[in-house]
Scaffold this motif. Structure first.
Motif, PDB file in Angstrom:
ATOM      1  N   LEU A   5       0.842  -1.189   0.000  1.00  0.00           N
ATOM      2  CA  LEU A   5       0.000   0.000   0.000  1.00  0.00           C
ATOM      3  C   LEU A   5       0.878   1.239   0.000  1.00  0.00           C
ATOM      4  O   LEU A   5       2.015   1.206   0.461  1.00  0.00           O
ATOM      5  CB  LEU A   5      -0.879   0.012   1.253  1.00  0.00           C
ATOM      6  N   ARG A   6       0.316   2.342  -0.503  1.00  0.00           N
ATOM      7  CA  ARG A   6       1.024   3.615  -0.445  1.00  0.00           C
ATOM      8  C   ARG A   6       0.013   4.749  -0.457  1.00  0.00           C
ATOM      9  O   ARG A   6      -1.147   4.557  -0.814  1.00  0.00           O
ATOM     10  CB  ARG A   6       1.998   3.772  -1.595  1.00  0.00           C
ATOM     11  N   ARG A   7       0.481   5.908  -0.076  1.00  0.00           N
ATOM     12  CA  ARG A   7      -0.371   7.087  -0.102  1.00  0.00           C
ATOM     13  C   ARG A   7      -0.675   7.465  -1.544  1.00  0.00           C
ATOM     14  O   ARG A   7       0.158   7.292  -2.431  1.00  0.00           O
ATOM     15  CB  ARG A   7       0.323   8.268   0.569  1.00  0.00           C
ATOM     16  N   ASN A   8      -1.844   8.024  -1.766  1.00  0.00           N
ATOM     17  CA  ASN A   8      -2.183   8.592  -3.057  1.00  0.00           C
ATOM     18  C   ASN A   8      -1.302   9.824  -3.243  1.00  0.00           C
ATOM     19  O   ASN A   8      -1.253  10.698  -2.379  1.00  0.00           O
ATOM     20  CB  ASN A   8      -3.670   8.962  -3.090  1.00  0.00           C
ATOM     21  N   GLY A   9      -0.620   9.915  -4.363  1.00  0.00           N
ATOM     22  CA  GLY A   9       0.287  11.022  -4.620  1.00  0.00           C
ATOM     23  C   GLY A   9      -0.405  12.362  -4.803  1.00  0.00           C
ATOM     24  O   GLY A   9       0.247  13.411  -4.776  1.00  0.00           O
ATOM     25  N   ASP A  10      -1.721  12.359  -4.996  1.00  0.00           N
ATOM     26  CA  ASP A  10      -2.482  13.596  -5.173  1.00  0.00           C
ATOM     27  C   ASP A  10      -3.079  14.097  -3.864  1.00  0.00           C
ATOM     28  O   ASP A  10      -4.067  14.823  -3.863  1.00  0.00           O
ATOM     29  CB  ASP A  10      -3.611  13.382  -6.189  1.00  0.00           C
ATOM     30  N   VAL A  11      -2.475  13.697  -2.749  1.00  0.00           N
ATOM     31  CA  VAL A  11      -2.934  14.130  -1.426  1.00  0.00           C
ATOM     32  C   VAL A  11      -1.771  14.856  -0.747  1.00  0.00           C
ATOM     33  O   VAL A  11      -0.652  14.348  -0.708  1.00  0.00           O
ATOM     34  CB  VAL A  11      -3.392  12.930  -0.567  1.00  0.00           C
ATOM     35  N   PHE A  12      -2.057  16.024  -0.244  1.00  0.00           N
ATOM     36  CA  PHE A  12      -1.049  16.829   0.450  1.00  0.00           C
ATOM     37  C   PHE A  12      -1.366  16.864   1.939  1.00  0.00           C
ATOM     38  O   PHE A  12      -2.526  16.948   2.333  1.00  0.00           O
ATOM     39  CB  PHE A  12      -1.014  18.242  -0.129  1.00  0.00           C
ATOM     40  N   ALA A  77      -9.102   0.894   5.528  1.00  0.00           N
ATOM     41  CA  ALA A  77     -10.353   0.831   4.762  1.00  0.00           C
ATOM     42  C   ALA A  77     -10.942   2.229   4.607  1.00  0.00           C
ATOM     43  O   ALA A  77     -11.443   2.588   3.529  1.00  0.00           O
ATOM     44  CB  ALA A  77     -11.347  -0.112   5.440  1.00  0.00           C
ATOM     45  N   ASN A  78     -10.857   3.028   5.656  1.00  0.00           N
ATOM     46  CA  ASN A  78     -11.355   4.397   5.608  1.00  0.00           C
ATOM     47  C   ASN A  78     -10.547   5.234   4.618  1.00  0.00           C
ATOM     48  O   ASN A  78     -11.116   5.986   3.815  1.00  0.00           O
ATOM     49  CB  ASN A  78     -11.299   5.002   7.014  1.00  0.00           C
ATOM     50  N   LEU A  79      -9.223   5.105   4.661  1.00  0.00           N
ATOM     51  CA  LEU A  79      -8.377   5.832   3.706  1.00  0.00           C
ATOM     52  C   LEU A  79      -8.703   5.437   2.275  1.00  0.00           C
ATOM     53  O   LEU A  79      -8.803   6.276   1.386  1.00  0.00           O
ATOM     54  CB  LEU A  79      -6.895   5.567   3.983  1.00  0.00           C
ATOM     55  N   ARG A  80      -8.855   4.140   2.055  1.00  0.00           N
ATOM     56  CA  ARG A  80      -9.153   3.643   0.705  1.00  0.00           C
ATOM     57  C   ARG A  80     -10.511   4.171   0.232  1.00  0.00           C
ATOM     58  O   ARG A  80     -10.647   4.619  -0.908  1.00  0.00           O
ATOM     59  CB  ARG A  80      -9.136   2.119   0.669  1.00  0.00           C
ATOM     60  N   ALA A  81     -11.515   4.157   1.090  1.00  0.00           N
ATOM     61  CA  ALA A  81     -12.850   4.628   0.722  1.00  0.00           C
ATOM     62  C   ALA A  81     -12.842   6.103   0.351  1.00  0.00           C
ATOM     63  O   ALA A  81     -13.647   6.544  -0.484  1.00  0.00           O
ATOM     64  CB  ALA A  81     -13.836   4.370   1.873  1.00  0.00           C
ATOM     65  N   ARG A  82     -11.929   6.863   0.939  1.00  0.00           N
ATOM     66  CA  ARG A  82     -11.836   8.306   0.656  1.00  0.00           C
ATOM     67  C   ARG A  82     -10.888   8.611  -0.505  1.00  0.00           C
ATOM     68  O   ARG A  82     -10.652   9.776  -0.814  1.00  0.00           O
ATOM     69  CB  ARG A  82     -11.384   9.040   1.915  1.00  0.00           C
ATOM     70  N   GLY A  83     -10.309   7.566  -1.097  1.00  0.00           N
ATOM     71  CA  GLY A  83      -9.397   7.769  -2.218  1.00  0.00           C
ATOM     72  C   GLY A  83      -8.020   8.264  -1.824  1.00  0.00           C
ATOM     73  O   GLY A  83      -7.293   8.800  -2.649  1.00  0.00           O
ATOM     74  N   LEU A  84      -7.651   8.070  -0.561  1.00  0.00           N
ATOM     75  CA  LEU A  84      -6.373   8.564  -0.063  1.00  0.00           C
ATOM     76  C   LEU A  84      -5.273   7.504  -0.086  1.00  0.00           C
ATOM     77  O   LEU A  84      -4.106   7.822   0.106  1.00  0.00           O
ATOM     78  CB  LEU A  84      -6.539   9.084   1.369  1.00  0.00           C
ATOM     79  N   LEU A  85      -5.631   6.256  -0.327  1.00  0.00           N
ATOM     80  CA  LEU A  85      -4.712   5.123  -0.265  1.00  0.00           C
ATOM     81  C   LEU A  85      -4.799   4.342  -1.568  1.00  0.00           C
ATOM     82  O   LEU A  85      -5.884   4.188  -2.134  1.00  0.00           O
ATOM     83  CB  LEU A  85      -5.093   4.219   0.910  1.00  0.00           C
ATOM     84  N   MET A  86      -3.653   3.854  -2.031  1.00  0.00           N
ATOM     85  CA  MET A  86      -3.595   3.102  -3.283  1.00  0.00           C
ATOM     86  C   MET A  86      -2.743   1.855  -3.104  1.00  0.00           C
ATOM     87  O   MET A  86      -1.928   1.787  -2.196  1.00  0.00           O
ATOM     88  CB  MET A  86      -2.976   3.962  -4.386  1.00  0.00           C
ATOM     89  N   ASP A  87      -2.916   0.913  -4.023  1.00  0.00           N
ATOM     90  CA  ASP A  87      -2.001  -0.211  -4.090  1.00  0.00           C
ATOM     91  C   ASP A  87      -0.690   0.296  -4.685  1.00  0.00           C
ATOM     92  O   ASP A  87      -0.699   1.134  -5.588  1.00  0.00           O
ATOM     93  CB  ASP A  87      -2.559  -1.330  -4.957  1.00  0.00           C
ATOM     94  N   ALA A  88       0.424  -0.214  -4.149  1.00  0.00           N
ATOM     95  CA  ALA A  88       1.733   0.225  -4.650  1.00  0.00           C
ATOM     96  C   ALA A  88       2.084  -0.492  -5.936  1.00  0.00           C
ATOM     97  O   ALA A  88       1.574  -1.509  -6.268  1.00  0.00           O
ATOM     98  CB  ALA A  88       2.795  -0.028  -3.596  1.00  0.00           C
TER      99      ALA A  88
END
Length: 88
Positions: A5-12, A77-88
């Motif tokens: 997993l990794r952070r979505n790069g479009d999140v600051f 799961a919460n991060l993923r639902a909000r589009g903040l988390l991605m598969d690496a």
């Protein structure tokens, strides 16, 4: 090894007193993180799987592996639902 997993790069992220604020560029929405959630967010800067996150947190905090696993799974799961988390 599980799915990386990794952070979505479009999140600051910006620290503010006891909170870290995340801004999703895609949605324009802000999300607040408490200090432990912000620490997990920091750990997600490099690809890591859920088991690796849990192992790091259990080593750093006074928490059982079972409780940590449950809390981390819910948070991810919460991060993923909000589009903040991605598969690496």
């Amino acid at each position: 090894m599980g799915r990386l997993l990794r952070r979505n790069g479009d999140v600051f992220a910006a620290p503010m007193e006891e909170t870290t604020l995340l801004l999703s560029v895609a949605t324009g929405r802000y999300h607040g993180l408490n200090p432990v959630a912000a620490h997990i967010w920091d750990l997600l800067a490099d690809p890591i799987d859920e088991a690796g996150l849990v192992a790091r947190l259990v080593a750093e905090f006074d928490v059982s592996a079972e409780d940590c696993q449950r809390e981390v799974a819910g948070f991810l799961a919460n991060l993923r639902a909000r589009g903040l988390l991605m598969d690496a």
